[in-house]
Design an enzyme around this catalytic site. Structure first.
Site, PDB file in Angstrom:
ATOM      1  N   ASP A  35       0.715  -1.103   0.120  1.00 36.15           N
ATOM      2  CA  ASP A  35       0.035  -0.191   0.010  1.00 36.15           C
ATOM      3  C   ASP A  35       0.833   1.327  -0.152  1.00 36.15           C
ATOM      4  O   ASP A  35       2.115   1.165   0.221  1.00 36.15           O
ATOM      5  CB  ASP A  35      -0.837  -0.104   1.209  1.00 36.15           C
ATOM      6  N   LYS A  55      -1.653   3.836  -5.062  1.00 31.41           N
ATOM      7  CA  LYS A  55      -1.143   5.029  -5.824  1.00 31.41           C
ATOM      8  C   LYS A  55      -1.642   6.155  -4.824  1.00 31.41           C
ATOM      9  O   LYS A  55      -2.636   5.915  -4.065  1.00 31.41           O
ATOM     10  CB  LYS A  55      -1.608   5.096  -7.277  1.00 31.41           C
ATOM     11  N   MET A 168      -7.810   8.361   9.536  1.00 33.28           N
ATOM     12  CA  MET A 168      -8.270   8.915   8.319  1.00 33.28           C
ATOM     13  C   MET A 168      -9.135  10.097   8.530  1.00 33.28           C
ATOM     14  O   MET A 168     -10.374   9.868   7.707  1.00 33.28           O
ATOM     15  CB  MET A 168      -9.230   7.815   7.584  1.00 33.28           C
TER      16      MET A 168
HETATM   17  N1  SAH Z   1      -3.996  -0.288   9.405  1.00 33.81           N
HETATM   18  C1  SAH Z   1      -3.518   1.137   9.769  1.00 33.81           C
HETATM   19  C2  SAH Z   1      -4.495   1.899   9.450  1.00 33.81           C
HETATM   20  C3  SAH Z   1      -4.954   2.290   8.003  1.00 33.81           C
HETATM   21  S1  SAH Z   1      -6.025   3.352   7.703  1.00 33.81           S
HETATM   22  C4  SAH Z   1      -2.833   1.004  11.349  1.00 33.81           C
HETATM   23  O1  SAH Z   1      -3.397  -0.012  11.820  1.00 33.81           O
HETATM   24  O2  SAH Z   1      -2.214   1.934  11.422  1.00 33.81           O
HETATM   25  C5  SAH Z   1      -5.139   4.743   7.172  1.00 33.81           C
HETATM   26  C6  SAH Z   1      -4.951   5.681   8.306  1.00 33.81           C
HETATM   27  O3  SAH Z   1      -4.078   5.279   9.255  1.00 33.81           O
HETATM   28  C7  SAH Z   1      -4.400   7.033   7.697  1.00 33.81           C
HETATM   29  O4  SAH Z   1      -5.372   7.797   7.238  1.00 33.81           O
HETATM   30  C8  SAH Z   1      -3.632   7.655   9.013  1.00 33.81           C
HETATM   31  O5  SAH Z   1      -4.703   8.334  10.059  1.00 33.81           O
HETATM   32  C9  SAH Z   1      -3.358   6.363   9.997  1.00 33.81           C
HETATM   33  N2  SAH Z   1      -1.804   6.187   9.500  1.00 33.81           N
HETATM   34  C10 SAH Z   1      -1.230   4.922   9.312  1.00 33.81           C
HETATM   35  N3  SAH Z   1      -0.042   5.082   9.356  1.00 33.81           N
HETATM   36  C11 SAH Z   1       0.167   6.387   9.787  1.00 33.81           C
HETATM   37  C12 SAH Z   1       1.567   7.014  10.207  1.00 33.81           C
HETATM   38  N4  SAH Z   1       2.655   6.596  10.002  1.00 33.81           N
HETATM   39  N5  SAH Z   1       1.167   8.285  10.677  1.00 33.81           N
HETATM   40  C13 SAH Z   1       0.132   8.965  10.828  1.00 33.81           C
HETATM   41  N6  SAH Z   1      -1.033   8.176  10.348  1.00 33.81           N
HETATM   42  C14 SAH Z   1      -0.812   7.108   9.948  1.00 33.81           C
END
Ligand code: SAH
Length: 468
Positions: A35, A55, A168
């Protein structure tokens, strides 16, 4: 037979925040489907085919159906597939749906958990998700409004004890702040926003519900980010990590070198390796050991493959007893010594004994540099071949480049477009040793900093150059 599909959590970004099982699966994989949020530095050590299905927003995006079908197809081709997702695969991001689809299609799959950004991403900004004085529970909520436009249950959310984390949520930040206050939360409730947590470009702000929208706009913080609401945000000042090279990002255009990686990473810098080469062992004829002669080792990796081959045949280094061992340079000599072999000398074409059989061991193409003009023909044992793999790296993402060898300079330079070369010529280039610095200058790099070749010197010099 269908190949195993592993749904793996990559963790929040820093490549070392991956589980051991995740790492092993990435090593074993034939193909990695990843991703947008996955850090390229996490992917670069692995040689599997890499498919980017996330993308950037507004660009063409592969639909979830296509991703599901792709996973099934790849598995049916017998490939070992890694489906790599940011954070934990089952925290938003539709990992559960992918698992269901695989299960419905009788595809063997497993899930390898990851550190979710909702917890680990906060910690990286100095926010503990719970704390005895501030929060005894936490709630992780999607800020993404459902397709039918349904609102979240704000009444319920605003009255929860504990820390609230929105994922998100950036597009919805004004609404989130407004709804929480409208449903009874104090407008001075602390709020933090953490962008790109644990990545080199991590940034964060703290504010309160009344002012967070303004602060975020002023500081240009955008997605991907975590929105954290609650008293724990007050701890940011105390718990924020401060390391000297924090926020700096270096490129090392060489194969993964754990010591250099660790040294930079421990000081807070982020590092990406860029190994455009993979080594493919080649089949080769063994020399006539009894005849004796001169064995010239042009590179240590080549000798390593040679030894491996001997061992599979039940022979060891003693087979070389009648041979003189010559190293092409000091590094090869040193590596041989580490392996318990003392070279008889360093390579000098003028000093070769041409009456004895001469055998060069090396990489297939590199061996052509050793064409000796002699009556007695030398033998060339190509024990491996170095092949180029494509790694997409944007030089704009880096503050500097550390070159551990001359080969790393030419390798990166030759793979660059003319614009990239222009950019590279202005970047801070740390050359480990004089030969490497000469190579940089030869190619027209202007900002070359020669460093004595030790990890400690690299760190000290980088610190001096980037001292703020
Ligand atoms: N599975 C992921 C979440 C996926 S949804 C998890 O467990 O972290 C995608 C959202 O996750 C993004 O919009 C943001 O809000 C958050 N996110 C994921 N990685 C991030 C990071 N390194 N820094 C800040 N927000 C992050």
């Amino acid at each position: 037979m269908n190949g195993l599909v592993s749904l793996i959590g990559a963790g929040p970004g820093n490549p070392e925040l991956l589980t051991l099982l995740g790492k092993r699966r990435l090593e074993e994989a034939d193909v990695i489907v990843y991703d947008r949020l996955v850090n390229p530095a996490l992917l670069s050590p692995f040689v599997a085919e890499k498919i980017d299905v996330g993308k950037m927003p507004l660009h063409h995006k592969i639909s979830q159906y296509q991703i599901n079908d792709m996973l099934v197809d790849l598995s049916k081709q017998g490939k070992r597939v890694v489906r790599l997702k940011a954070g934990d695969p089952y925290v938003f991001g539709r990992g559960g749906e992918e698992g269901q689809y695989l299960s419905q299609h009788q595809i063997p799959f497993e899930v390898v958990p990851g550190l979710t950004s909702a917890i680990a991403g906060l910690a990286a900004a100095g926010i503990p998700i719970t704390h005895r004085d501030f929060a005894s529970s936490f709630h992780v909520i999607t800020g993404h409004r459902k397709a039918n436009g349904e609102e979240l249950d704000w009444e319920n959310i605003a009255h929860q004890e504990g820390t609230i984390v929105f994922l998100m949520g950036m597009a919805q930040l004004p609404n989130i702040a407004k709804q929480l206050v409208a449903h009874g939360m104090a407008s001075d409730t602390p709020v933090a926003v953490v962008q790109w947590a644990t990545h080199w470009k991590q940034r964060s702000i703290s504010s309160d519900l009344a002012n967070v929208v303004q602060t975020v706009e002023k500081m240009h913080i955008s997605s991907p980010a975590l929105i954290v609401v609650g008293g724990v945000v007050k701890l940011m000042g105390d718990l924020q990590p401060h390391r000297p090279l924090q926020g700096l990002h270096f490129l090392i255009p060489f194969k993964q070198d754990s010591k250099l990686f660790n040294a930079l990473q421990d000081e807070g810098a982020a590092v990406n390796f860029f190994d455009r080469r993979v080594k493919k062992p080649l089949a080769f004829e063994l020399p006539d050991f009894d005849a004796g002669g001169v064995l010239i080792v042009t590179d240590f990796a080549a000798f390593h493959y040679f030894q491996e081959r001997l061992l599979t045949l039940g022979i060891d280094n003693r087979a070389l007893a009648n041979w003189k061992l010559v190293a092409s340079n000091h590094i090869v000599k040193y590596r041989l010594q580490q392996d318990g072999l003392l070279a008889d000398g360093l390579y000098d074409p003028k000093k070769l004994d041409y009456k004895r059989p001469i055998v060069f061991i090396g990489e297939r193409l590199a061996l052509s540099n050793y064409n000796v003009d002699v009556a007695a023909k030398a033998d060339y044992l190509a024990t491996y071949q170095s092949e180029t793999i494509n790694q997409n790296i944007d030089l704009n993402d880096f503050h500097g480049i550390v070159f551990p060898s001359s080969a790393s300079v030419t390798d990166l330079y030759t793979g660059c477009t003319s614009e990239e070369r222009e950019l590279m010529s202005k970047m801070s280039c740390f050359a480990m040793g004089q030969t490497v610095a000469n190579e940089c200058q030869k190619l027209g790099l202007k900002n070359v900093i020669e460093v004595k070749p030790s990890y400690d010197n690299v760190i000290q010099t980088v610190k001096k150059v980037f001292a703020r």
